[in-house]
Design a protein around this motif. Sequence first.
Motif, short mmCIF file in Angstrom:
data_model
loop_
_atom_site.label_atom_id
_atom_site.label_comp_id
_atom_site.label_asym_id
_atom_site.label_seq_id
_atom_site.Cartn_x
_atom_site.Cartn_y
_atom_site.Cartn_z
N THR A 85 27.53 66.84 16.82
CA THR A 85 28.56 67.43 17.67
C THR A 85 28.85 68.83 17.14
O THR A 85 28.39 69.23 16.06
CB THR A 85 29.88 66.63 17.65
N GLU A 86 29.66 69.57 17.87
CA GLU A 86 30.07 70.91 17.44
C GLU A 86 30.90 70.87 16.17
O GLU A 86 31.02 71.87 15.45
CB GLU A 86 30.89 71.57 18.55
N GLU A 87 31.49 69.70 15.87
CA GLU A 87 32.30 69.56 14.66
C GLU A 87 31.45 69.36 13.41
O GLU A 87 31.96 69.44 12.29
CB GLU A 87 33.24 68.34 14.79
N ARG A 88 30.17 69.12 13.58
CA ARG A 88 29.31 68.80 12.44
C ARG A 88 28.27 69.89 12.19
O ARG A 88 27.24 69.64 11.56
CB ARG A 88 28.65 67.45 12.68
N ILE A 89 28.56 71.08 12.69
CA ILE A 89 27.66 72.22 12.51
C ILE A 89 28.47 73.39 11.97
O ILE A 89 29.52 73.73 12.51
CB ILE A 89 26.98 72.60 13.84
N LEU A 90 27.98 73.99 10.88
CA LEU A 90 28.60 75.18 10.31
C LEU A 90 27.74 76.38 10.64
O LEU A 90 26.51 76.33 10.55
CB LEU A 90 28.74 75.06 8.79
N MET A 121 31.93 60.02 21.90
CA MET A 121 31.29 59.49 23.10
C MET A 121 30.72 60.58 24.00
O MET A 121 29.76 60.37 24.72
CB MET A 121 32.29 58.65 23.89
N HIS A 122 31.30 61.78 23.97
CA HIS A 122 30.85 62.86 24.85
C HIS A 122 29.44 63.33 24.51
O HIS A 122 28.77 63.96 25.33
CB HIS A 122 31.81 64.05 24.77
N TYR A 123 29.00 63.04 23.29
CA TYR A 123 27.69 63.51 22.84
C TYR A 123 26.67 62.37 22.71
O TYR A 123 25.53 62.61 22.32
CB TYR A 123 27.83 64.23 21.50
N LEU A 124 27.08 61.15 23.00
CA LEU A 124 26.18 60.01 22.86
C LEU A 124 25.22 59.92 24.03
O LEU A 124 25.62 60.01 25.19
CB LEU A 124 26.96 58.71 22.75
N ALA A 125 23.95 59.71 23.73
CA ALA A 125 22.95 59.49 24.76
C ALA A 125 23.19 58.15 25.44
O ALA A 125 23.77 57.24 24.83
CB ALA A 125 21.55 59.53 24.15
N PRO A 126 22.75 57.99 26.70
CA PRO A 126 22.97 56.71 27.39
C PRO A 126 22.49 55.49 26.59
O PRO A 126 23.17 54.46 26.57
CB PRO A 126 22.17 56.89 28.69
N GLU A 127 21.35 55.62 25.91
CA GLU A 127 20.83 54.47 25.17
C GLU A 127 21.70 54.15 23.96
O GLU A 127 21.64 53.02 23.44
CB GLU A 127 19.38 54.71 24.73
N GLN A 128 22.51 55.09 23.47
CA GLN A 128 23.38 54.81 22.34
C GLN A 128 24.62 54.01 22.73
O GLN A 128 25.30 53.46 21.86
CB GLN A 128 23.82 56.12 21.67
N THR A 129 24.93 53.95 24.00
CA THR A 129 26.07 53.15 24.44
C THR A 129 25.79 51.66 24.34
O THR A 129 26.71 50.84 24.42
CB THR A 129 26.45 53.48 25.89
N GLY A 130 24.51 51.28 24.20
CA GLY A 130 24.16 49.87 24.16
C GLY A 130 24.18 49.23 25.53
O GLY A 130 24.00 48.01 25.65
N TYR A 137 19.50 64.72 23.25
CA TYR A 137 20.55 64.60 24.27
C TYR A 137 21.83 65.26 23.76
O TYR A 137 22.49 66.00 24.50
CB TYR A 137 20.80 63.13 24.60
N ALA A 138 22.20 65.00 22.51
CA ALA A 138 23.41 65.60 21.94
C ALA A 138 23.32 67.12 21.96
O ALA A 138 24.31 67.81 22.24
CB ALA A 138 23.62 65.10 20.51
N LEU A 139 22.13 67.66 21.69
CA LEU A 139 21.94 69.11 21.79
C LEU A 139 22.16 69.59 23.22
O LEU A 139 22.72 70.67 23.44
CB LEU A 139 20.55 69.50 21.31
N GLY A 140 21.74 68.79 24.19
CA GLY A 140 21.96 69.15 25.59
C GLY A 140 23.44 69.26 25.90
O GLY A 140 23.90 70.21 26.56
N ALA A 141 24.23 68.28 25.42
CA ALA A 141 25.69 68.32 25.64
C ALA A 141 26.31 69.52 24.95
O ALA A 141 27.20 70.20 25.49
CB ALA A 141 26.33 67.02 25.15
N LEU A 142 25.83 69.82 23.73
CA LEU A 142 26.35 70.97 22.99
C LEU A 142 26.00 72.29 23.68
O LEU A 142 26.87 73.16 23.86
CB LEU A 142 25.77 70.95 21.57
#
Length: 468
Positions: A129-134, A168-177, A190-195
């Motif tokens: 997520t954007e919170e985990r990148i410096l 949840m905003h950055y989770l790929a569909p397959e990560q929802t289970g 996918y997370a990069l796409g959301a970012l």
Amino acid sequence: MQGPEIPGFAAGPVLLAHRGIVWHRASREGRDFLLKTANLSSAESSSLLQREFNLLRTKSIAGIPKPLEFLRMGHQATIVFDGEAGEVLSRVLAREKAMEILRLLDVAVAIVEVVQSFHANGITHRSLTEERILLHADGRVVVLDFHNATTFVQERAPALMAAADMDMHYLAPEQTGRTNLLVDFRADLYALGALFYKMLTGRLPFASADSLELVHAQLASMPAPPSELVGSIPKVMGDIVMKLLAKSPDDRYQSAEGLLYDLNQCRAALRTEGVIPDFVIGGRDFSSTLHLPDDLFGREDQKQTLQRLVRSAVSGQSSIALVMGEPGIGKSALVASCLTDVFSARGVVLNGRFDSLGRDRPYHGIRQAIQSVVNQMMGESEELLSETRTRLVADVAEYASVLVSAFQELSEILQSEGSGNMSGAEFDRQLEEGFVRLLTSLAGGGPVVLALDDVQWADHASRRLISR
């Protein structure tokens, strides 16, 4: 704000604080360090930090701080990382809103280069997520927080993600289970796409605060193309982002290398020509990993039978199905493939598993299923959690103490203590009625499915409750 006091270190400012984890600067003997400190309120948080330390300490990956020490002090644990701190990307985005295209491409290329490096080392981050990148002033990028990372090539997500700090905003569909798809490194893409969508437009692809509504959008909807929201965005940039956000991993980029090539093409064209021309994206995108198909073969009759039962549940009818067969032949995958209608109707699926070692623990498989839902609820916004708690407490009020006696996992949600002065037939009767009331309330008017694996190992109390 200063970071926690760590013996031997001079405390520096906090970079980021999130769900009990604090990233902060510190120095020792004139040398700067990056520290990650967690409150050890549970054994899980301790094991997650230890796992991250063990995962990274033997690796040297550009863009990932190298862990040097693991410190445990009272109710805190700290990982000491080598390296200096930059600025958290979320703060950069808050200041710059939608990024200028060339600036965005410089940052995006730097991020993807780091992702490419840890993918090459067999690591999937799973919670980018954007919170985990410096972001450093010289353009360098650092990626943080590998406590949810995995080195498995593929894995199947649980029905409800248990890690409450996964956004949840950055989770790929397959990560929802909630699909029958395996999770691999393409979830990071996918997370990069959301970012990148947020970096281009100033907003997330899907922005609902309701987790069920958000998951439904991730499974069934596509966001508006970025160029429709911001007319100045080059079409090919929007195409790259939309490819990253594809529902099926097979329709996304298949490698960080292929994505990096297209981003560099865009950047080079913008620098030399001042515009980004249209081109066919993905031309240099090849996967170095063999991906086995997720499709089920030879199970059409059984799948149709289960789908009929699921549709009956959606329409308000109750039923039970037993799926039998040898271990490893795909029983769980068959069930998971039939649940789309439940999620589309904003229903709830509780997944649990019995095992042979738990036969002397009453309700152990059902407790696991309840815990998965509780974990999801505790990860909701305070407002939504309060609404859900209020509804549950009202719906099961007369059974709350009995339910908590059987399922301690519910104590925080129902805000009740167990009943120690009831036993026998009356306890069983109230538990059965309360459990049905609980499932109905959890669904909030939608369908509910209780999926339990390995029921041959179910204890007597669980069998009686299921039969109810």
